[in-house]
Design an enzyme around this catalytic site. Sequence first.
Site: not given
Ligand code: GLA
Length: 408
Positions: A174, A207-209, A211, A229
């Site tokens: 994460d 890294e949630w997209g 970069e 998320d």
């Molecule tokens: C981030 C991630 C989620 C999850 C939470 C846990 O938000 O993107 O998928 O793993 O952390 O804290």
Amino acid sequence: MAHSKPAGPVQLSFLLFFLMATVEMHRGSSSSSERTVEMRGRKVLENDLVISPPMGWNSWNHFKCDITEKLIMETADAMVSTGLASLGYQYINLDDCWGAFNRDSRGNLQPNSSTFPSGIKALADYVHAKGLKLGIYGDAGNRTCTLRIPGSLGNELRDARTFALWGIDYLKYDNCNNLGKSPKKRYKKMGKALKYAGRNIFFSICEWGREHPATWAPMVGNSWRTTDDIHDDWDSMTDCADQNDKWASFAGPGGWNDPDMLEVGNGGMKTEEYRSHFSIWSLSKAPLIIGCDVRNMSHETFEILSNAEVIAVNQDKLGIQGKKVKGSRDLEVWSGLLSDEKVAIVLWNRLSSPKPITAYWSDIGLHPSTIVDARDLWTHSTISSVKGQLTAIVNAHDCKMYVLTPLK
Ligand code: GLA
């Protein structure tokens, strides 16, 4: 006391490993290219975990921080007893909150002793004995997102080694508390550390997209999140699908776009919406990571997650990510090429009343004169000899999914 004893052979070999790996890690870009391999014209990470998108389960979407070793063992049992394991769902993945707030006296990560009293190695042994694999969660910062257990930034080699010694098979990594440092560098470091850890560990970049990971992560990990998320509602699920779709051309054997884990069975969407969710994730070659309580699934949930014909589209050996070819947030046609010249299509009604949707062969890459058999993957029936186009009435927020097989 442990720290005053002279170093034994185990400690010495650990030290040696550390020194060698540290030297390798600092060699620079040449070592990074040594560990990539050319696959269908693109460079991807060289490990054995590349063939098809990963399938499994993760604790976060349903349980958040409410996790214990008992829950994980019961989940592993249920994955086997329900038959989901034999359909390919093999990873049992811990998410945030498995760890103790501090490292141990030697600086190693350790589990929370009240919720995981037997330790992670014992849990991995249990899961492996069932023929499954164990995944864990870490963070490319100094603390994780929710429970703020220690992250691995600056401790990549040590933590990768710990994961390997525990028998971990999958790392979701994460992006919280990252001190503003570039994801590219931080994820690369853990990717390399895993290489030297002595075990094949699937590396799931989260890294949630931020970069544009699709452009660099294929050389670093096995999958990369393309979105924030997911939440258990229609708007969030459709947003994740659309954002992920933009990166379709970057996915393939060797590395997969990840629009986040499945919410199927968590109760916030209707059955039709979950069917669409599962169909689009499968067509998009997304990791199929179940996020519900598999010990207590409804019949409808099981029917969706266990649809072997839809799973086969996801696991097809060509590994081409299907994409949206027509429509925008209304009546959509998604399609993707499969092996043996088959084509998978999803007709997706994102409006709030039933509507006809047509896929024209010209939209999905077939010559207009091609005649196909159309297999409906949700009714498990076949429409013979279809030419030029296929139309179906699709219920609100529902989809139809077909595999078209051209007749010779
Ligand atoms: C981030 C991630 C989620 C999850 C939470 C846990 O938000 O993107 O998928 O793993 O952390 O804290």
